[in-house]
Design a protein around this motif. Structure first.
Motif, PDB file in Angstrom:
ATOM      1  N   GLU A   1     112.305  63.849 102.574  1.00  0.00           N
ATOM      2  CA  GLU A   1     111.605  62.832 103.428  1.00  0.00           C
ATOM      3  C   GLU A   1     111.833  63.029 104.567  1.00  0.00           C
ATOM      4  O   GLU A   1     110.971  61.500 105.253  1.00  0.00           O
TER       5      GLU A   1
ATOM      6  N   GLY B   1     107.765  62.922 104.812  1.00  0.00           N
ATOM      7  CA  GLY B   1     106.894  61.396 104.085  1.00  0.00           C
ATOM      8  C   GLY B   1     106.345  61.843 102.889  1.00  0.00           C
ATOM      9  O   GLY B   1     105.054  61.455 102.415  1.00  0.00           O
TER      10      GLY B   1
ATOM     11  N   MET C   1     109.160  58.270 105.289  1.00  0.00           N
ATOM     12  CA  MET C   1     109.696  59.312 106.188  1.00  0.00           C
ATOM     13  C   MET C   1     111.483  59.113 106.199  1.00  0.00           C
ATOM     14  O   MET C   1     111.889  57.743 106.886  1.00  0.00           O
TER      15      MET C   1
END
Length: 142
Positions: free
Chosen positions: A111, A114, A120
């Motif tokens: 995360e 991304g 993101m």
């Protein structure tokens, strides 16, 4: 609606612990790799039947898909086989706790960067503290 997903995810996590323990016992009876194979054969049969009735995708696209997208099957095999081998050695609690910490760390990296089409999400200090505390819990369980 989100609450239902949280409950479903908690139940799925509980099911994974039961699955790991069951396949570890089966691995002692029929062999560790054989236990993993059994899992995937039965799962393939059940999913194949479900696909006949409810499938809406295009399975034939698999041959055209980028090969990196197909690595999930390999990762699933590694995951289950490590549990089948590891649970008799270290126990269900320690094995599953370690899995959860690994999932949290990698999900935070995915995360944050991304990767893999994920939106993101910056890593906050609270997440790092939570992972650190979970690592401490692994050592306390051990």
């Amino acid at each position: 609606m989100k609450v239902l997903f949280y409950i479903a995810a908690l139940l799925a996590g509980a099911a994974l612990s039961v699955e790991g323990a069951l396949y570890a016992i089966l691995g002692e009876s029929i062999g560790k790799l054989e236990s993993s194979l059994y899992n995937f054969v039965v799962g393939t049969i059940i999913l194949g039947i479900a696909l006949l009735f409810w499938g809406k995708g295009t399975l034939s696209y698999t041959v055209k898909a980028p090969k990196w997208q197909l690595t999930g099957g390999l990762l699933g095999i590694i995951y289950l086989t490590v549990l089948v081998i590891g649970i008799p050695l270290i126990g269900v609690g320690l094995a599953m706790s370690s899995v959860v910490v690994g999932q949290l760390v990698m999900s935070m990296i995915i995360e944050h960067k991304g990767w893999l089409g994920s939106p993101m999400v910056k890593v906050r200090p609270e997440k790092i503290i939570a992972v650190f505390l979970m690592l401490v819990s692994i050592f306390l369980i051990y």
